[in-house]
Design a protein around this motif. Structure first.
Motif, short mmCIF file in Angstrom:
data_model
loop_
_atom_site.label_atom_id
_atom_site.label_comp_id
_atom_site.label_asym_id
_atom_site.label_seq_id
_atom_site.Cartn_x
_atom_site.Cartn_y
_atom_site.Cartn_z
N VAL A 188 0.88 -1.17 -0.13
CA VAL A 188 0.02 -0.01 0.04
C VAL A 188 0.75 1.34 -0.03
CG1 VAL A 188 -1.90 1.26 1.24
CG2 VAL A 188 -1.85 -1.26 1.23
N ALA A 189 0.64 2.26 -1.02
CA ALA A 189 1.31 3.54 -1.04
C ALA A 189 0.47 4.38 -0.33
CB ALA A 189 1.59 3.95 -2.29
N ILE A 190 1.04 5.09 0.88
CA ILE A 190 0.49 6.05 1.62
C ILE A 190 0.98 7.60 1.26
CG2 ILE A 190 -0.48 6.92 3.74
CD1 ILE A 190 0.20 3.92 4.57
N LYS A 191 0.28 8.58 0.80
CA LYS A 191 0.81 9.79 0.53
C LYS A 191 0.47 10.81 1.73
CE LYS A 191 -0.41 11.41 -3.48
NZ LYS A 191 -1.25 12.01 -4.59
N LEU A 192 1.90 10.93 2.36
CA LEU A 192 1.80 12.16 3.67
C LEU A 192 2.26 13.31 3.20
CD1 LEU A 192 3.60 9.78 6.24
CD2 LEU A 192 1.23 9.98 5.65
N ILE A 259 3.25 18.88 10.04
CA ILE A 259 3.38 17.81 10.63
C ILE A 259 1.69 17.07 11.29
CG2 ILE A 259 4.28 16.90 12.87
CD1 ILE A 259 6.45 18.67 12.41
N VAL A 260 1.09 17.89 11.78
CA VAL A 260 -0.16 17.71 12.19
C VAL A 260 -1.02 16.75 11.01
CG1 VAL A 260 -2.34 18.32 13.14
CG2 VAL A 260 -0.49 19.33 14.29
N ARG A 261 -0.94 17.45 9.99
CA ARG A 261 -1.61 16.89 8.97
C ARG A 261 -1.26 15.52 8.24
NH1 ARG A 261 -1.29 15.93 4.01
NH2 ARG A 261 0.99 16.46 4.19
N MET A 262 0.05 15.29 8.58
CA MET A 262 0.57 13.99 8.35
C MET A 262 0.20 13.01 9.12
SD MET A 262 4.40 15.46 7.28
CE MET A 262 5.24 13.71 6.99
N LYS A 267 -2.09 7.91 11.15
CA LYS A 267 -2.37 7.50 12.56
C LYS A 267 -3.52 6.32 12.13
CE LYS A 267 -6.28 10.75 13.30
NZ LYS A 267 -6.86 11.70 14.33
N GLU A 268 -3.96 6.36 11.01
CA GLU A 268 -5.20 5.33 10.57
C GLU A 268 -4.57 3.83 10.15
OE1 GLU A 268 -8.37 5.93 10.91
OE2 GLU A 268 -7.58 7.97 11.38
N TYR A 269 -3.29 3.86 10.14
CA TYR A 269 -2.44 2.74 9.65
C TYR A 269 -1.83 1.94 10.89
CZ TYR A 269 -3.86 4.36 5.09
OH TYR A 269 -4.59 4.74 4.17
N ASP A 270 -1.66 0.63 10.79
CA ASP A 270 -0.97 -0.22 11.89
C ASP A 270 0.44 -0.45 11.29
OD1 ASP A 270 -2.86 -0.05 13.83
OD2 ASP A 270 -3.77 -1.83 12.81
N PHE A 271 1.43 -0.23 12.29
CA PHE A 271 2.87 -0.87 11.74
C PHE A 271 3.71 -0.87 12.82
CE2 PHE A 271 2.21 3.55 11.57
CZ PHE A 271 3.35 4.23 12.20
N THR A 272 4.42 -1.98 12.79
CA THR A 272 5.34 -2.26 13.85
C THR A 272 6.96 -2.35 13.68
OG1 THR A 272 5.39 -4.57 13.25
CG2 THR A 272 3.54 -3.93 14.88
N SER A 273 7.27 -1.72 12.36
CA SER A 273 8.57 -1.49 12.17
C SER A 273 8.75 -0.39 11.14
CB SER A 273 9.35 -2.71 11.49
OG SER A 273 8.95 -3.04 10.02
#
Length: 315
Positions: A188-192, A259-262, A267-273
């Motif tokens: 999944v590509a996420i545009k920050l 930064i707040v916008r990013m 925050k909607e995605y889960d990751f552990t690394s």
């Protein structure tokens, strides 16, 4: 059938500072690099200079390093270091469709052979323009698409029909066609945004590949687990893990609002690394998402926004 011939483009000019390949071999026709002239980048004190793939192939090679805890992630690194020195990461997905995150300037016969031995290359996703490098060359060699953010397409230096624009905040990398059948890769590509308007991160099986959209800092990879006597200890409170920069080499930070916008997206995605742009910037921690938020709050606070409501944000 792929008619790629590496000799066709081996004399095209490549910027020594950022590794971008241009669509000309004429030394008199190209005197500057528009990417390095942008205030996010720089021209070295020695001045603007160019090389070619032919020269790089004679002096450099790419090395492959599987990640120690998940060999499906394979770092590809050019040695000796060239230009910015970023790594690419080859992801061997469960579907058998390999996806490469970011790109390197050097592409040679040995690299093509090694990737084909690993199952080939079916798509490339690039975080931001500083790593566009020779992506048109890679796309031709492997006959695969290259995903770039639509906002950042103006920074491309060579034409290719294989580029696909990423317009949405979330893009699942699904390969194939209605004729051959579509394949979900799990990538999944996420545009920050931030560093560039379209700066991306990539999520695969709770691994977040961040390039320098989130910049891993020394305190982030520090070994806080033991002290000088070998005694166990906890990570000190207030130690940050990432910085968030508009220009990394020129030390220009992003604004608090950006930064707040990013964070509102991430925050909607889960990751552990997390896996940064360079070798040695991998962090495995079940609490790494909290460390991203804390790092964002630290930067916000010390840029002078001590009363910003974001300092009390949770996820």
């Amino acid at each position: 059938m792929n008619n790629y011939n590496p000799e066709d483009s081996e004399n095209l000019l490549i910027c020594n500072a950022c590794g971008t390949q241009f669509d000309t071999a004429g030394r008199n026709s190209l005197k500057t690099c528009f990417i390095c002239d942008d205030p996010r980048q720089y021209v070295p004190p020695s001045g603007q200079s160019f090389t070619t793939l032919a020269d790089l192939r004679a002096k450099h090679k790419n090395e492959f390093h599987p990640h120690h805890s998940d060999p499906r992630l394979i770092s590809i690194v050019t040695t000796p270091k060239f230009a910015i020195g970023q790594r690419a990461i080859l992801i061997q997905t469960p579907s058998g469709q390999n996806v490469m995150w970011d790109c390197l300037t050097l592409l040679d016969e040995g690299t093509v052979a090694e990737i084909n031995k690993l199952g080939g290359l079916h798509a490339i996703v690039i975080s931001h323009p500083h790593y566009y490098s020779t992506h048109a060359e890679w796309a031709s060699a492997f006959n695969c698409p290259v995903y770039l953010s639509s906002e950042d397409m103006k920074w491309t230096a060579r034409e290719t029909e294989r580029r696909l624009p990423i317009a949405e905040t979330r893009t699942d990398i699904i390969l194939g066609s209605s004729d051959t059948g579509l394949v979900e890769t799990g990538v999944v590509a996420i545009k920050l945004g931030g560093h560039f308007p379209g700066s991306l991160v990539l999520l695969f099986d709770k691994h977040l590949l961040i390039a320098d959209t989130l910049l891993t800092v020394p305190a982030g990879v520090a070994n806080w687990k033991v002290n000088a006597l070998g005694e166990l200890r906890e990570r000190p409170k207030g130690a940050n893990t990432f910085s968030f920069m508009w220009s990394i080499p020129n030390f220009i930070p992003l604004s608090a609002n950006e930064i707040v916008r990013m964070w509102g997206i991430l925050k909607e995605y889960d990751f552990t690394s997390t896996h940064g742009a360079f070798v040695g910037t991998d962090i495995e921690d079940d609490d790494i998402k909290t460390r991203v938020l804390q790092s964002m709050q630290i930067q916000t606070k010390y840029m002078g926004f001590g009363e910003h409501p974001f300092l009390h944000a949770l996820w």
